[in-house]
Design an enzyme around this catalytic site. Structure first.
Site, short mmCIF file in Angstrom:
data_model
loop_
_atom_site.label_atom_id
_atom_site.label_comp_id
_atom_site.label_asym_id
_atom_site.label_seq_id
_atom_site.Cartn_x
_atom_site.Cartn_y
_atom_site.Cartn_z
N LYS A 99 0.85 -1.18 0.00
CA LYS A 99 0.00 0.00 0.00
C LYS A 99 0.89 1.25 0.00
CE LYS A 99 -4.26 1.61 2.17
NZ LYS A 99 -5.26 1.35 3.23
N ARG A 125 -26.16 -0.96 7.36
CA ARG A 125 -26.00 -2.39 7.15
C ARG A 125 -26.42 -3.20 8.38
NH1 ARG A 125 -20.19 -2.64 4.03
NH2 ARG A 125 -21.10 -4.50 3.15
N GLU A 185 -20.34 -4.77 10.16
CA GLU A 185 -21.17 -3.91 11.00
C GLU A 185 -22.29 -4.66 11.70
OE1 GLU A 185 -19.12 -1.42 7.95
OE2 GLU A 185 -20.31 -3.27 7.88
#
Length: 635
Positions: A290, A397, A369
């Site tokens: 990354k 969600r 979630e």
């Protein structure tokens, strides 16, 4: 030299690529130079205009390899998390529009079906891609299409529960290729020197050439050929399992390739071609860095995950997220029952200090979630005080879990709802405009709406004493000094309630008012601007709500601030109208005969996802700004 000619000269390889076909025409020997130009272009543009940088720097070679091996849009490419699709956008004809990224009327920071035929599925929320990819692959199977579906899982997407539900539903005989882009996600364990050597062997051209030739030769032996190939495959799997453990994906019947260096374009392209030739569901495991190619992002990828536009002024005060995290940490020092839960957003929700101070009471559950909320319910049921910090858009969600697992059981879970309201840069998938409506329907739940740091602290303290579930919603960014001056100058914040500007507007006497605006959150600034512009023409009072539910209680607190005479009352919010504060509070007040002689109007988003079509201030886009208020007050 004009600007376009300068860019052509600065990025000669990149400016030859206007489509995937152009990319295929570039010789393999020139791909490293192209990758270097793409990274330089991304750093230049994203640091100037804002966006997701580190994650995209890590997937340059991967994105190039995908578009060289497959044929978009015939083949379907789905990125998850969608913010790592910038290179995909550059390759598919959107390079010259890149300066409009994440701006109203410009290109989205996520894949968007209405933007390009190459964006086959929108992925603004994480961990949805594989379920969608399965839908594409099964549809192609049913219709007899030879199209492939490529699903790129990265930047934490694999931690989401939906991914595992979808993997469980994968079938071997699909043209489905799942790419696990591991950038320090810890998908795989350290498997030792032998396994690494075997991985390199399995990623070489010679390995695949020999393997395919051997299988082809053996399969042609009459009667015994295919059983021999099948037996050798079972022997190989058994040997691999005994040497370095069972492979989860191969146990599910999926062809597994890797892990290999995902920043090596040639290696990635080789595996993709092998996966394509296999004509079956495959998993390709890549390891990428990354932030690759930009030293600051390599060193601190979290800091360069999301970058603000150049010139953005950052106040010398904590953001709402940081304030919540710091105060929760302070409260946890006095109460050992307080726990903090995040869904892979410790930094974004301000919980890094809590994590460092109380690691045994901090839980990062990954991008899950639903699990986060029910897990919090379990903690609460066993005597703890859990605080769940989630962005408004992601809390959607877990709606079922809030109802059944928390509110129905009257459990004291605290929801710290970050990024509430409209969020212009990330667009429709990240607007926090639905939480008021869906939380307002839930019994046993209180909603606080602080707009100052002190109000946020008091809301948190009060919520942790409540014996029922509580939601505290606050926007991104920082408190506004003008709001403090208008509503809090002469009052200490010792209780949550209704603030007003009457001291400035009518010397505390509501009977002198011609109109009242009732609002909550940062959109109060639009009300303040309208009231100021109308001075001399009419007197406009503003009621700033720090709590909006229970609505009957708020109606009683609002009533004393309304004039008895005929006047206009406008309910203003930057959330969805249906089921929102304005709709519900005005109805409660009307039922209680509080709105007699009042002309009532609710200004909110009407049946809209908040998609901006033009480059303009976001409240203006949806007629929720100062100008729209002035028109509503004077028409």
């Amino acid at each position: 030299m004009d600007a376009q000619a300068f860019q052509n000269e600065k990025y000669p390889h990149l400016f030859r690529v206007n489509s995937p076909d152009d990319l295929k025409a570039i010789p393999a020997s020139e791909l490293p130079a192209l990758a270097e130009e793409i990274r330089a272009f991304l750093v230049e543009r994203v640091l100037e205009n804002g966006g997701h940088l580190a994650s995209n720097l890590g997937v340059v070679e991967l994105s190039l390899a995908i578009h060289r091996v497959f044929s978009s849009p015939h083949d379907h490419i789905i990125f998850d998390v969608g913010h790592q699709a910038y290179i995909h956008k550059l390759i598919t004809g959107r390079r010259d529009s890149f300066d409009t990224l994440r701006q109203g009327g410009g290109i989205s920071g996520f894949p968007k079906r209405s933007e390009s035929e190459h964006d086959c599925f929108g992925t603004g929320h994480s961990s949805t891609s594989l379920s969608a990819a399965l839908g594409f692959a099964e549809a192609d199977r049913i219709s007899g299409s030879d199209a492939y579906t490529i699903c790129v899982l990265g930047d934490g997407a694999y931690t989401g529960g939906m991914i595992h539900e979808a993997i469980n539903n994968c079938r071997k005989k699909l043209r489905l290729i799942i790419i696990l882009n591991e950038n320090e996600m810890s998908i795989s364990k350290n498997i030792g020197r032998f396994a690494r050597t075997l991985s390199r062997l399995r990623s070489s051209k010679g390995y695949f050439k020999t393997k395919n030739a051997t299988n082809s030769f053996l399969s042609r032996i009459p009667l015994i050929g295919k059983p021999i190939v099948s037996g050798l495959r079972r022997l190989k799997m058994s040997l691999k399992s005994s040497l370095y453990g069972s492979n989860y994906f191969e146990d599910l019947g999926l062809y597994y390739l890797g892990p290999v260096n995902g920043n090596d374009e040639a290696a990635v392209e080789l595996l993709l071609r092998e996966a394509k030739a296999s004509r079956q569901s495959c998993v390709i495991h890549l390891k990428t860095q990354k932030g690759k190619g930009y030293a600051p992002a390599e060193a601190t990828p979290d800091r360069f995950h999301g970058v603000a536009p150049a010139g953005t002024v950052v106040p010398d005060t904590p953001s709402f997220s940081a304030e919540m995290g710091a105060h929760l940490t302070a409260l946890a020092a006095k109460n050992e029952k307080i726990c903090a839960i995040t869904a892979a957003m410790a930094g974004g929700t301000g919980l890094t200090k809590f994590q460092a101070a109380y690691p045994s009471r901090f839980f990062d559950v990954g991008i899950a979630e639903e699990h986060a909320v029910t897990f919090a319910a379990g903690l609460a049921a066993n005597g703890f005080r859990p605080v769940v910090a989630i962005y408004s858009t992601f809390l959607q969600r877990a709606y079922d879990n809030i109802i059944h697992d928390v509110a129905l059981q009257k459990l004291p879970v605290v929801f710290c709802i970050d990024r509430a309201g409209l969020n212009a840069s990330d667009g429709a998938t990240h607007h926090g405009i639905f939480d008021v409506a869906f939380l307002s329907q839930i019994p046993n739940l209180t909603i606080y709406t602080p707009i100052t740091r002190a109000g946020l602290r008091l809301s948190l303290e009060t919520a942790l004493k409540n014996e029922l579930p509580t939601a505290i919603r606050y926007p991104s960014g920082y408190e506004d000094p003008a709001v403090l001056e208008t509503f809090y100058k002469d009052a200490s914040i010792t209780q949550i309630g209704v603030r007003n500007n009457y001291r400035q507007a009518v010397h505390d006497s509501p009977e002198e008012l011609d109109a009242v605006i009732i609002t909550h959150g940062r959109i109060v600034k639009e009300a303040m601007a309208a009231a100021e512009q109308l001075k001399g023409q009419m007197q406009v009072g503003i009621l700033l709500l720090e709590q909006i539910k229970p609505y009957d209680e708020i109606a009683k607190k609002v009533e004393p601030f309304l004039p008895k005479k005929t006047c206009r009352v406008i309910f203003l919010e930057e959330e969805i109208y249906s089921g929102g504060m304005g709709m519900l509070l005005s109805d409660v007040m009307a039922t209680a005969s509080i709105m007699q002689n009042k002309t009532v109007r609710v200004m909110a988003l009407r049946d809209s996802f908040g998609i901006q079509e033009r480059t303009e201030p976001i409240h203006h886009s949806f007629a929720l700004d100062c100008d729209a208020l002035i028109l509503a007050l004077t028409e």
